[in-house]
Design an enzyme around this catalytic site. Structure first.
Site, PDB file in Angstrom:
ATOM      1  N   HIS A  55       0.810  -1.220   0.000  1.00 21.71           N
ATOM      2  CA  HIS A  55       0.000   0.000   0.000  1.00 21.71           C
ATOM      3  C   HIS A  55       0.842   1.268   0.000  1.00 21.71           C
ATOM      4  O   HIS A  55       0.324   2.359  -0.217  1.00 21.71           O
ATOM      5  CB  HIS A  55      -1.003  -0.005   1.171  1.00 21.71           C
ATOM      6  CG  HIS A  55      -0.432   0.301   2.516  1.00 21.71           C
ATOM      7  ND1 HIS A  55      -0.168  -0.662   3.462  1.00 21.71           N
ATOM      8  CD2 HIS A  55      -0.090   1.475   3.091  1.00 21.71           C
ATOM      9  CE1 HIS A  55       0.294  -0.096   4.557  1.00 21.71           C
ATOM     10  NE2 HIS A  55       0.361   1.197   4.359  1.00 21.71           N
ATOM     11  N   ASP A  58       0.245  -7.571   1.570  1.00 18.51           N
ATOM     12  CA  ASP A  58       0.646  -6.166   1.662  1.00 18.51           C
ATOM     13  C   ASP A  58       2.160  -6.019   1.686  1.00 18.51           C
ATOM     14  O   ASP A  58       2.702  -5.149   2.363  1.00 18.51           O
ATOM     15  CB  ASP A  58       0.023  -5.486   2.886  1.00 18.51           C
ATOM     16  CG  ASP A  58      -0.008  -3.959   2.724  1.00 18.51           C
ATOM     17  OD1 ASP A  58       0.130  -3.492   1.579  1.00 18.51           O
ATOM     18  OD2 ASP A  58      -0.140  -3.247   3.739  1.00 18.51           O
ATOM     19  N   SER A  96       4.670   2.759   7.686  1.00 16.26           N
ATOM     20  CA  SER A  96       4.409   1.628   6.797  1.00 16.26           C
ATOM     21  C   SER A  96       5.673   1.216   6.055  1.00 16.26           C
ATOM     22  O   SER A  96       6.335   2.042   5.428  1.00 16.26           O
ATOM     23  CB  SER A  96       3.344   1.999   5.765  1.00 16.26           C
ATOM     24  OG  SER A  96       2.063   1.868   6.276  1.00 16.26           O
TER      25      SER A  96
END
Length: 505
Positions: free
Chosen positions: A137, A167, A240
């Site tokens: 993402h 992911d 992230s």
């Protein structure tokens, strides 16, 4: 207020409000194989340190030596992407788009791209020649990716491959002798182990936070393959793709998400365990896509009530609800009502655990499986197939020498007995079944829809999903000619990626 799972990529100033909702992944990883110009995949040398962690109960006064070692291997990932065409009913609307500060007030958007979006995330260098692990993402839909090292050096990065199901994404920069992190064995971690989270929260610069492993094996957060490490180390938007390391400075996870009512850290963060990320990375580099095993069963968890009905003493294992005709399980002799208790010598805890186990076995491998049938133990041998449903070649999954972004946003699968029955397909129809088409793609604009069957790509016959993926990887032009079976007959459609590029320029 209901707690929400948040992605933790930082997107400009609006990101200070928190991350966007995690959505379920696409059907499988991008593929970018090129049969006409075969090229041996590069050999990747990952360092894995299996040394047991010292658990003597003593606590150090400083982790500075560990941070000095780890810090240079964690990088800032800056992405830029064109705005997407968004319609009133698009899932890109509430609440995801509000996160970017764009309010639509119920109006239909004009058919042109939105403003260019920029985002900040983190990544981890895992080889000295520039392979970097991050989140899907963070880099999905990115047109430009810039990697910034802690010493200020900047590099343009290319995407090696992405896997929305976990992911995880792999990017590569052209550099050598880089500082990299060794992998730990994430199967050996324990609840209570001290961990450090390293990343780039809010784009303010590299930040280190400390906590412990709060839990392992977390799931039910919208991903297809989940085995998250939970930690209370502070994780915020921009973290992230960053590193979760143990007290020795070894990589144990890739920071991915938080559970939060506010969008900021509330002590519940999640990381993809490095063993899972490593397998995905190696498959993406070697095959250009993630190759997963498939046994052809529909499974569910055993509740105490179900266990009692099936004459079982415990609730461990995965209950087979249905068996795909002519699939590996069907051929081996498994039946609906069986409880799978062991696969390939490893115990099965529940349905999610079994799904992870199967995904990590190579198609074609023969594995033993143990089941309970009417309370009695039985053994079988399964020959795994490849998981059906593959994504067509996409720009974000390219390797050097591969295709353009032809047929981006299309996912396909093989035509099985169930699909033929549900879609009422004639027996003579061959090809790749379209299982999904992104609404903002050129393929959708051309009229391709879920349930269509791709019979030809540029006058070359398509027999199955794998062949469709391979042919799409060889397309060099913006235009693709497809022969498609749809609505009781065949027709030709032209998918023109060039139109999207013109609108975006």
């Amino acid at each position: 207020m209901k707690p929400i799972i948040h992605k933790i990529t930082s997107y400009g100033r609006a990101a200070l409000l928190g991350g966007a909702l995690i959505a379920a992944g696409a059907t499988v990883a991008f593929s970018s194989s090129n049969a006409k110009n075969p090229k041996a995949p590069p050999e990747v040398r990952l360092v894995v340190d299996q040394t047991p962690l010292q658990r003597d109960g003593k606590f150090t006064t400083s982790f500075a030596p560990v941070v000095k070692t780890v810090g240079p291997s964690v990088v800032q990932v800056t992405v830029a992407s064109k705005g997407k065409n968004v319609s009133q009913n698009s899932p890109m609307n509430d609440p995801f788009r509000r996160f970017f500060g764009e309010e639509f007030n119920g109006r239909e958007l004009p058919n042109h791209p939105g403003p260019k979006q920029r985002g900040l995330g983190s990544g981890v260098i895992v080889t000295k020649d520039g392979y970097i692990l991050t989140n899907n993402h963070v880099v999905e839909d990115a047109d430009e990716i810039k990697i910034t090292l802690t010493d200020g050096r900047e590099y343009k990065a290319k995407i090696v491959g992405t896997d929305p199901k976990t992911d995880i994404a792999v990017v590569k920069i052209d550099a050598n002798d880089l500082p990299f992190l060794p992998f730990a064995n994430s199967e050996k971690i324990q609840i209570g182990d001290v961990v450090l989270a390293v990343g780039n929260p809010f784009g303010i610069g590299q930040t280190v936070t400390m906590g412990i492993i709060s839990a392992t094996g977390r799931g039910n957060m919208g991903m297809d393959y989940e085995d998250f490490i939970q930690t209370d180390a502070a994780i915020n938007p921009g973290n992230s793709g960053g590193a979760l390391v143990d007290a020795e400075g070894r990589l144990i996870g890739i920071n991915t998400a938080i559970l939060s009512r506010s969008g900021g850290n509330q002590g519940i963060g999640f990381a993809v365990p490095v063993n899972l990320a490593r397998g995905v990375m190696e498959s993406l580099i070697k095959d250009g896509r993630v190759v997963r095993g498939f046994i052809g069963v529909t499974i569910q968890d055993l509740t105490p009530a179900l266990a009692q009905e099936f004459g079982l003493k415990g609730s461990e294992g995965a209950l087979v609800a249905d068996v795909s005709p002519k699939g590996p399980a069907d051929v081996a002799g498994l039946k609906s009502g069986d409880v799978i208790t062991e696969l390939n010598g490893a115990p099965v805890r529940d349905s999610r655990h079994l799904k992870l186990q199967v995904a990590q076995i190579k198609p074609g491998d023969k594995v033993p499986v143990k089941v309970l049938r009417d309370g009695k133990a039985k053994s079988f041998t399964l020959t795994l197939k490849e998981l059906p449903g593959q994504k067509m070649a996409a720009n974000s999954g390219q390797r050097e020498g591969s295709s353009s972004d032809a047929l981006e946003g299309v996912t396909v699968g093989d035509i099985d007995t169930m699909a033929k029955s549900q879609l009422k397909l004639p027996e003579n129809i061959r090809g790749a079944l379209v299982t999904g088409v992104e609404e903002n793609s050129a393929a959708f604009e051309a009229g391709l829809r879920k349930g269509d069957v791709i019979q030809e790509i540029n006058r070359q016959k398509v027999e199955n999903a794998g062949q469709a993926v391979e042919l799409s990887g060889n397309i060099k032009d913006d235009k693709s000619l497809l022969k498609v079976w749809s609505g009781g007959g065949s027709r030709y459609v032209i998918v023109d990626e060039g139109k999207d590029k013109e609108r975006a320029s």
